[in-house]
Design an enzyme around this catalytic site. Structure first.
Site, mmCIF file in Angstrom:
data_model
loop_
_atom_site.group_PDB
_atom_site.id
_atom_site.type_symbol
_atom_site.label_atom_id
_atom_site.label_comp_id
_atom_site.label_asym_id
_atom_site.label_seq_id
_atom_site.Cartn_x
_atom_site.Cartn_y
_atom_site.Cartn_z
ATOM 1 N N SER A 2 6.211 9.348 -57.441
ATOM 2 C CA SER A 2 6.823 9.223 -56.120
ATOM 3 C C SER A 2 6.564 7.852 -55.509
ATOM 4 O O SER A 2 7.359 7.365 -54.722
ATOM 5 C CB SER A 2 6.244 10.259 -55.157
ATOM 6 O OG SER A 2 6.292 11.534 -55.701
ATOM 7 N N HIS A 34 13.037 9.360 -60.600
ATOM 8 C CA HIS A 34 12.424 10.072 -59.476
ATOM 9 C C HIS A 34 13.332 11.199 -59.017
ATOM 10 O O HIS A 34 14.344 10.980 -58.358
ATOM 11 C CB HIS A 34 12.150 9.065 -58.344
ATOM 12 C CG HIS A 34 11.450 9.657 -57.170
ATOM 13 N ND1 HIS A 34 11.646 9.236 -55.881
ATOM 14 C CD2 HIS A 34 10.545 10.661 -57.095
ATOM 15 C CE1 HIS A 34 10.896 9.961 -55.070
ATOM 16 N NE2 HIS A 34 10.227 10.819 -55.789
ATOM 17 N N GLU A 90 16.600 9.019 -58.072
ATOM 18 C CA GLU A 90 16.367 7.580 -57.930
ATOM 19 C C GLU A 90 15.964 7.066 -59.306
ATOM 20 O O GLU A 90 14.977 7.530 -59.885
ATOM 21 C CB GLU A 90 15.229 7.299 -56.939
ATOM 22 C CG GLU A 90 15.637 7.338 -55.478
ATOM 23 C CD GLU A 90 14.511 6.908 -54.518
ATOM 24 O OE1 GLU A 90 14.812 6.404 -53.453
ATOM 25 O OE2 GLU A 90 13.328 7.106 -54.848
ATOM 26 N N ASN A 136 11.392 7.499 -50.135
ATOM 27 C CA ASN A 136 10.072 7.811 -49.572
ATOM 28 C C ASN A 136 9.541 6.681 -48.698
ATOM 29 O O ASN A 136 8.780 6.924 -47.762
ATOM 30 C CB ASN A 136 9.070 8.124 -50.686
ATOM 31 C CG ASN A 136 9.260 9.539 -51.229
ATOM 32 O OD1 ASN A 136 9.938 10.352 -50.601
ATOM 33 N ND2 ASN A 136 8.678 9.828 -52.378
HETATM 34 P P1 NAI Z 1 1.923 19.555 -59.866
HETATM 35 O O1 NAI Z 1 0.504 19.437 -59.503
HETATM 36 O O2 NAI Z 1 2.702 20.731 -59.390
HETATM 37 O O3 NAI Z 1 2.099 19.477 -61.441
HETATM 38 C C1 NAI Z 1 1.474 18.536 -62.257
HETATM 39 C C2 NAI Z 1 1.238 19.202 -63.592
HETATM 40 O O4 NAI Z 1 0.836 18.218 -64.529
HETATM 41 C C3 NAI Z 1 0.152 20.264 -63.563
HETATM 42 O O5 NAI Z 1 0.671 21.485 -64.028
HETATM 43 C C4 NAI Z 1 -0.922 19.713 -64.516
HETATM 44 O O6 NAI Z 1 -1.577 20.739 -65.249
HETATM 45 C C5 NAI Z 1 -0.106 18.824 -65.404
HETATM 46 N N1 NAI Z 1 -0.885 17.772 -66.043
HETATM 47 C C6 NAI Z 1 -1.851 17.009 -65.505
HETATM 48 N N2 NAI Z 1 -2.330 16.139 -66.429
HETATM 49 C C7 NAI Z 1 -1.633 16.357 -67.560
HETATM 50 C C8 NAI Z 1 -1.651 15.781 -68.852
HETATM 51 N N3 NAI Z 1 -2.475 14.802 -69.155
HETATM 52 N N4 NAI Z 1 -0.812 16.260 -69.785
HETATM 53 C C9 NAI Z 1 0.070 17.261 -69.486
HETATM 54 N N5 NAI Z 1 0.107 17.840 -68.276
HETATM 55 C C10 NAI Z 1 -0.724 17.395 -67.329
HETATM 56 O O7 NAI Z 1 2.601 18.205 -59.354
HETATM 57 P P2 NAI Z 1 4.128 17.922 -59.012
HETATM 58 O O8 NAI Z 1 4.351 18.205 -57.567
HETATM 59 O O9 NAI Z 1 4.973 18.554 -60.023
HETATM 60 O O10 NAI Z 1 4.200 16.348 -59.176
HETATM 61 C C11 NAI Z 1 4.277 15.737 -60.436
HETATM 62 C C12 NAI Z 1 4.748 14.306 -60.252
HETATM 63 O O11 NAI Z 1 6.013 14.318 -59.606
HETATM 64 C C13 NAI Z 1 3.854 13.452 -59.370
HETATM 65 O O12 NAI Z 1 3.874 12.135 -59.866
HETATM 66 C C14 NAI Z 1 4.542 13.522 -58.012
HETATM 67 O O13 NAI Z 1 4.262 12.410 -57.198
HETATM 68 C C15 NAI Z 1 5.987 13.525 -58.437
HETATM 69 N N6 NAI Z 1 6.922 14.095 -57.474
HETATM 70 C C16 NAI Z 1 6.624 15.216 -56.767
HETATM 71 C C17 NAI Z 1 7.529 15.740 -55.874
HETATM 72 C C18 NAI Z 1 7.233 17.002 -55.130
HETATM 73 O O14 NAI Z 1 7.950 17.304 -54.151
HETATM 74 N N7 NAI Z 1 6.246 17.783 -55.519
HETATM 75 C C19 NAI Z 1 8.845 15.094 -55.640
HETATM 76 C C20 NAI Z 1 9.100 13.956 -56.502
HETATM 77 C C21 NAI Z 1 8.150 13.476 -57.355
#
Ligand code: NAI
Ligand code: 3HC
Length: 693
Positions: A411, A432, A444, A482
């Site tokens: 993000s 993104h 994005e 953002n």
């Molecule tokens: P989340 O915490 O829901 O999911 C992240 C997942 O990655 C977890 O299930 C975790 O177990 C897994 N993980 C961590 N390290 C890992 C590894 N080394 N190998 C494989 N899996 C691994 O987080 P979320 O919300 O899905 O965010 C993920 C990315 O997306 C972040 O960079 C965030 O900034 C970005 N993002 C999030 C948005 C949102 O609204 N939640 C919107 C747009 C982007």
């Protein structure tokens, strides 16, 4: 005759072929050609019936939107329609692709209509802030009934040929070569001596409604309620109502008057701007001739909120995708959430039951990163933490196949820094997505300093293939969306310290047309995420931090900027929050006051627009229209306001400059300092649109 319309005879059937690529829009030259072809065919003694058919990918897809706002030139679409209805020889519309808007209205004026399987027919004017302006609100209800017509006109969504046949919109679905089948259909009519039937003369489906005006009003009420400041829905309802309350000529005149009002208005202008900006965003002249890589398989790292949704995007588009998680438990949780999501879509009736299994079968989960080896594109969606992402990219660099796109869904983080850590920085790019990733259309596409044209072209092609609207942006903290969102958030908190309550701020923006205000949206997303991020960066948000310190994380804890009754998502103003804000104001020596609704809108939006100007000057966004598309499709900016930069032009940049200057003086807020680009455009009497020409 116009080069866009040709006329030939197939025995006693005249075939009028329209060829105006790409979508056979009803331009002036086309209308002129069509009127002339009809006149010749009608005058030809050897012609018994007339077929209108289109070359290329679709039957007429509507009026030529680029002609709106210019003086009308005759013959108009109404002249085309009159020429068809005046024909004593039957006229048959032979349709394929997407007969839409004015195109469908031409077909509605014909005496008969046939379509090939797969045709999708609709009146999408409402999506452009308009209503059908060539009889659609009168002829359609006469063919399919007022209830079905209301749904089509007010949703703007097309219906498939099968549904059109059952409803009575078309007379037959024809197989094989469309022109040949339509000619055969026409011959049958001639052979049977079937008299031409005009939709305008039918009354069988309207008669039952004439005594039911109240029922009509009741049925229309939910659409009016969902209008959220848009003028077109009320106009569409008024026009449709005319079908049962007015003689047809009067009803047609009323429809036309309402249409002309809307075409000349700011709302439709804004929606047309978004229509073209969305298509412009996809065009990158520098990528001409660059071939995107062929994508057969995708991989997604992380099956959390975003990773699961992104995997669904691929599965929905028919592409196999592997999902790689850190451990079995997280994997099971992620896959389970995806399966639940599909099953509830099936339970709601929006997905066929066999599709659930087909889509799930395309998603294969594992904890072994080696599984990325056969993917042509890998999208990383692990925690928002640079060191974890760098570790993942290091491993991908070793395992992913040569030529694979290595994308991150970060993000905020620096994509160039990520690229520097791998041996193939040209393959690294940001993709993104927005939450929920399987629903939100915006993507994005973040181009890094080293990203190669082929990587960019591939990310764009993949974005389109999975149904997204990709917009190319550059690297900076938060990219375009953002970054502007954060500026709005800071300003919203400031308003709280000047005496506005969360509900005042939110109401000002929902009245403006946003589906949700910033504080209700923050409660929905969870306040703790931003709090943790701010702490890591040494930043603060005065009120949100206080809320988080007292365990108020938003909806998930039942309390945030608002209070939530158990199991409810409806925000209730909380006197405790008002007290907390008042105490913080007292601590800072801020005088209690009130902030008016207009000022709230100006403070929030003008601050964002100012940041948008900086983003443009830095080249982070290439065009003001790109920023508009990002805000409309990613953040709920009302399309009828055209996105922040279009809205700025409609307000006038000189006014925005003056107001920002006054706000900065009054509040001492440095971040409201004028962006040089905004200052220059305002001084020159220009708008942001002048940058696109
Ligand atoms: P989340 O915490 O829901 O999911 C992240 C997942 O990655 C977890 O299930 C975790 O177990 C897994 N993980 C961590 N390290 C890992 C590894 N080394 N190998 C494989 N899996 C691994 O987080 P979320 O919300 O899905 O965010 C993920 C990315 O997306 C972040 O960079 C965030 O900034 C970005 N993002 C999030 C948005 C949102 O609204 N939640 C919107 C747009 C982007
Ligand atoms: N007028 C002018 N240009 C149009 C157009 C229209 N009605 N519809 C599409 N185009 C142009 C697009 O701008 C694009 O141009 P570009 O290649 O230079 O960018 C090109 O045609 C191809 O369009 P898409 O990229 O959108 O192609 P798709 O195949 O994805 O979609 C479509 C085709 C479904 C027809 C889609 O373009 C669409 O929905 N068009 C708008 C249809 C519409 O709203 N019609 C109603 C117009 S209002 C009206 O008819 C008023 C009447 O009631 C009097």
């Amino acid at each position: 005759m116009s080069h866009l319309v040709s006329l030939r005879n197939d025995g006693d059937i005249a075939v009028v072929t329209i060829d105006n690529p790409p979508v056979n829009a009803l331009s002036h030259a086309l209308r002129a050609g069509l009127v002339e072809a009809l006149s010749r065919a009608r005058a030809d003694a050897g012609t018994a019936a007339i077929v209108i058919v289109c070359a290329g990918r679709t039957f007429i897809a509507g009026a030529d939107i680029s002609e709106f706002g210019k003086p009308a030139r005759e013959p108009t679409t109404l002249d085309v329609i009159s020429a068809i209805e005046a024909s004593e020889k039957p006229v048959i519309a032979a349709m394929h692709g997407t007969p839409l808007g004015g195109g469908l209205e031409v077909a509605l004026a014909c005496h008969f209509r046939v379509a090939v399987p797969g045709t999708r027919l609709g009146l999408p004017e409402i999506k452009l802030g308009l209503i059908p302006g060539a009889g659609g609100t009168q002829r359609l209800p006469r063919l399919i009934g007022l209830d079905k017509a209301m749904a089509m006109v007010l949703s703007g969504d097309p219906i498939p040929a099968t549904e059109a046949l059952t409803a009575g919109l078309i007379d037959a679905i024809v197989e094989g070569d469309l022109t040949a089948a339509a000619v055969a259909f026409a011959r049958g009519i001639v052979a049977r001596g079937q008299a031409p039937v005009l939709a305008r003369n039918r009354d069988d489906k309207l008669a039952p409604w004439r005594g039911e005006v109240e029922k009509f009003d009741d049925d229309a009420a939910p659409y009016a309620k969902r209008a959220r400041g848009r003028d077109a829905p009320a106009a569409a309802i008024a026009a449709l109502r005319g079908a049962i309350t007015l003689p047809i000529e009067e009803a047609l005149a009323r429809e036309r008057a309402l249409f002309l009002d809307l075409v000349a208005g700011e709302q439709s202008k804004a929606q047309r701007h978004i229509f073209f900006a969305e298509r412009e965003a996809a065009k990158l002249p520098k990528l001409a001739g660059v071939k995107p890589h062929d994508i057969q398989r995708a991989a997604v790292i992380g099956a959390g909120t975003m990773g699961g949704g992104i995997a669904m995007c691929f599965a929905n588009a028919g592409l196999p995708v592997r999902v790689i998680e850190a451990n079995d438990e997280a994997l099971a949780r992620g896959l389970d959430a995806v399966a639940k999501n599909y099953r509830s879509a099936a339970a709601r009736g929006s997905l066929a039951a066999d599709e659930v299994e087909a889509r799930l079968a395309r998603i294969a989960g594992t904890t072994d990163l080696a599984a990325v080896a056969d993917a042509e594109i890998v999208i990383e969606a692990v925690f928002e933490d640079m060191s974890i992402k760098q570790q993942v990219f290091g491993a991908l660099d070793r395992i992913a196949k040569s030529g694979a796109v290595l994308a991150t869904n970060t993000s905020y983080l620096d994509i160039d820094a990520l690229a520097r850590g791998v041996a193939r920085p040209d393959a690294v790019i940001g993709m993104h997505f927005f939450s929920p990733a399987n629903v939100m259309r915006l993507l994005e596409v973040v181009r890094g300093a080293a990203t190669s044209p082929a990587t960019l072209a591939t990310a764009l092609a993949v974005g389109r293939r999975i149904g997204k609207i990709p917009v190319v942006v550059g690297v900076c903290h938060g990219f375009v969306g953002n970054r502007m969102h954060r500026v709005r958030g800071v300003e919203a908190e400031r308003l709280l310290l000047e005496g506005a309550l969360p509900a005042d701020v939110d109401a000002a923006l929902t009245d403006f047309g946003f589906p949700m205000g910033p504080f209700a949206a923050a409660d929905l997303a969870g306040l703790d995420v931003g709090w943790r991020m701010r702490k890591a960066q040494g930043l603060n948000a005065p009120i949100a931090d206080l809320l988080c310190e007292s365990g108020r994380f938003g909806q998930k804890t039942g309390r945030g900027f608002y209070l939530y009754a158990p199991g409810s998502r409806t925000p209730q103003p909380d006197p405790e929050v008002a007290r907390l804000i008042a105490a913080e104001m007292a601590r800072r020596g801020a005088a209690p006051g009130a902030v008016g609704k207009d000022e709230i809108v100006e403070r929030l939006l003008f601050a964002m627009i100012n940041e948008g100007a900086r983003i443009l000057a830095e080249g982070i966004a290439r065009r003001p229209g790109d920023i508009d598309v990002i805000w409309v499709y990613g953040y709920g900016f009302p399309a009828h306001r055209g996105g922040p930069m279009h809205y700025a032009d409609s307000v006038g940049l000189a006014r925005i400059r003056d107001r920002l200057t006054e706000f900065a003086r009054r509040t001492g807020d440095e971040s409201l300092r004028l962006a040089p680009l905004l200052q220059k455009l305002a001084a020159d009497g220009n708008g942001f649109a002048s940058l696109s020409t």
